[in-house]
Scaffold this motif. Structure first.
Motif, PDB file in Angstrom:
ATOM      1  N   THR A 133      42.853  39.292  54.548  1.00  0.00           N
ATOM      2  CA  THR A 133      41.436  39.367  54.189  1.00  0.00           C
ATOM      3  C   THR A 133      41.323  40.065  52.847  1.00  0.00           C
ATOM      4  OG1 THR A 133      40.753  39.440  56.505  1.00  0.00           O
ATOM      5  CG2 THR A 133      39.163  40.237  54.867  1.00  0.00           C
ATOM      6  N   MET A 134      40.681  39.377  51.903  1.00  0.00           N
ATOM      7  CA  MET A 134      40.451  39.944  50.573  1.00  0.00           C
ATOM      8  C   MET A 134      39.075  40.610  50.593  1.00  0.00           C
ATOM      9  SD  MET A 134      41.972  36.913  48.095  1.00  0.00           S
ATOM     10  CE  MET A 134      40.649  35.755  48.439  1.00  0.00           C
ATOM     11  N   LYS A 135      39.022  41.833  50.133  1.00  0.00           N
ATOM     12  CA  LYS A 135      37.788  42.609  50.150  1.00  0.00           C
ATOM     13  C   LYS A 135      37.059  42.504  48.814  1.00  0.00           C
ATOM     14  CE  LYS A 135      38.442  44.429  54.235  1.00  0.00           C
ATOM     15  NZ  LYS A 135      37.595  44.158  55.340  1.00  0.00           N
ATOM     16  N   ALA A 136      35.758  42.231  48.879  1.00  0.00           N
ATOM     17  CA  ALA A 136      34.936  42.212  47.668  1.00  0.00           C
ATOM     18  C   ALA A 136      34.832  43.641  47.155  1.00  0.00           C
ATOM     19  CB  ALA A 136      33.554  41.647  47.971  1.00  0.00           C
ATOM     20  N   PRO A 137      35.182  43.875  45.903  1.00  0.00           N
ATOM     21  CA  PRO A 137      35.126  45.236  45.385  1.00  0.00           C
ATOM     22  C   PRO A 137      33.684  45.675  45.126  1.00  0.00           C
ATOM     23  CG  PRO A 137      35.726  43.734  43.640  1.00  0.00           C
ATOM     24  CD  PRO A 137      35.636  42.920  44.901  1.00  0.00           C
ATOM     25  N   PRO A 138      33.410  46.971  45.271  1.00  0.00           N
ATOM     26  CA  PRO A 138      32.084  47.463  44.897  1.00  0.00           C
ATOM     27  C   PRO A 138      31.853  47.216  43.405  1.00  0.00           C
ATOM     28  CG  PRO A 138      33.291  49.112  46.172  1.00  0.00           C
ATOM     29  CD  PRO A 138      34.255  48.021  45.833  1.00  0.00           C
ATOM     30  N   PRO A 139      30.607  47.029  42.984  1.00  0.00           N
ATOM     31  CA  PRO A 139      30.316  46.778  41.563  1.00  0.00           C
ATOM     32  C   PRO A 139      30.958  47.838  40.677  1.00  0.00           C
ATOM     33  CG  PRO A 139      28.334  46.515  42.879  1.00  0.00           C
ATOM     34  CD  PRO A 139      29.388  47.073  43.794  1.00  0.00           C
ATOM     35  N   GLY A 140      31.593  47.360  39.612  1.00  0.00           N
ATOM     36  CA  GLY A 140      32.194  48.254  38.639  1.00  0.00           C
ATOM     37  C   GLY A 140      33.597  48.723  38.985  1.00  0.00           C
ATOM     38  N   GLU A 141      34.080  48.431  40.192  1.00  0.00           N
ATOM     39  CA  GLU A 141      35.432  48.847  40.574  1.00  0.00           C
ATOM     40  C   GLU A 141      36.412  47.708  40.360  1.00  0.00           C
ATOM     41  OE1 GLU A 141      36.109  50.866  44.206  1.00  0.00           O
ATOM     42  OE2 GLU A 141      34.263  52.044  44.051  1.00  0.00           O
ATOM     43  N   GLN A 142      37.657  48.089  40.071  1.00  0.00           N
ATOM     44  CA  GLN A 142      38.700  47.109  39.839  1.00  0.00           C
ATOM     45  C   GLN A 142      39.077  46.421  41.151  1.00  0.00           C
ATOM     46  OE1 GLN A 142      41.885  48.635  37.554  1.00  0.00           O
ATOM     47  NE2 GLN A 142      42.815  46.649  37.237  1.00  0.00           N
ATOM     48  N   THR A 143      39.417  45.157  41.055  1.00  0.00           N
ATOM     49  CA  THR A 143      39.766  44.366  42.229  1.00  0.00           C
ATOM     50  C   THR A 143      41.246  44.516  42.587  1.00  0.00           C
ATOM     51  OG1 THR A 143      39.718  42.138  43.153  1.00  0.00           O
ATOM     52  CG2 THR A 143      40.132  42.300  40.816  1.00  0.00           C
ATOM     53  N   GLU A 144      41.538  44.409  43.859  1.00  0.00           N
ATOM     54  CA  GLU A 144      42.907  44.446  44.355  1.00  0.00           C
ATOM     55  C   GLU A 144      43.545  43.069  44.149  1.00  0.00           C
ATOM     56  OE1 GLU A 144      45.068  45.232  48.663  1.00  0.00           O
ATOM     57  OE2 GLU A 144      43.050  45.996  48.342  1.00  0.00           O
TER      58      GLU A 144
END
Length: 187
Positions: A133-144
């Motif tokens: 499961t890929m998690k949507a990052p909070p706004p402004g945070e870098q993605t995994e």
């Protein structure tokens, strides 16, 4: 001189890394693959929720866990780059199948994604390589970054929780329709 060289290195890295990744929910630079007639493509200007700003692509039916799913086909570089970016939701019996022109290790990320997504990496044989499961990052945070475990030909994105609900796991086989196997996808 050293500072300038270091700044140019950092700038080059920042600009090139996003281009080198195989993105999931990232920016697209063209409208996507053309319809082959009756495949459900929504023309720009005619899009509706949840496709606002991200037109629906041609579709194909996949049977997942005994349940039919209508999946959009992302087989051009631009369609794969856009993925499910900016979409607000995805019905449980739908998805997006990313089709590549060759088997390769894949890395996806969730830039500009607004919902969590299950990703199923699939080998050319249809055998599932890995599920996560890929998690949507909070706004402004870098993605995994999310990586396949081996070289794969396809990546299937479903609404979060659907892979588990359907019982999809590594080693299972998903029958890839002949029409999808014949697609001349961008590498």
């Amino acid at each position: 001189m050293w500072k300038r060289t270091m700044m140019m290195t950092v700038l080059t890295t920042v600009l090139l890394v996003p281009i080198l990744l195989t993105p999931s929910c990232t920016k697209r630079d063209e409208a996507g693959p053309a319809s082959d007639g009756g495949t459900g493509v929504v023309e720009p200007g005619q899009v509706s929720e949840p496709y606002l700003g991200n037109p629906k692509l041609p579709t194909e039916t996949l049977v997942l866990g005994g349940v039919k799913h209508e999946v959009e086909l992302a087989y051009t570089e631009s369609a794969r780059r856009l993925g499910l970016m900016y979409r607000e939701s995805m019905p449980p019996d739908t998805g997006m199948l990313f089709v590549f022109g060759r088997t390769q290790p894949l890395t996806f990320h969730m830039e500009n994604c607004r919902m969590d997504i299950d990703i199923v990496f699939i080998r050319a044989t249809g055998q599932i390589d890995s599920v996560m499961t890929m998690k949507a990052p909070p706004p402004g945070e870098q993605t995994e970054l999310y990586n396949s475990h081996s070289a794969v030909m396809y990546a299937l994105e479903l609404a979060a929780g659907q892979a588990e609900a359907l019982g999809l796991k590594p080693g299972d086989v998903i029958e890839i329709p002949r029409r999808v196997k014949r697609i001349q996808a961008d590498p």
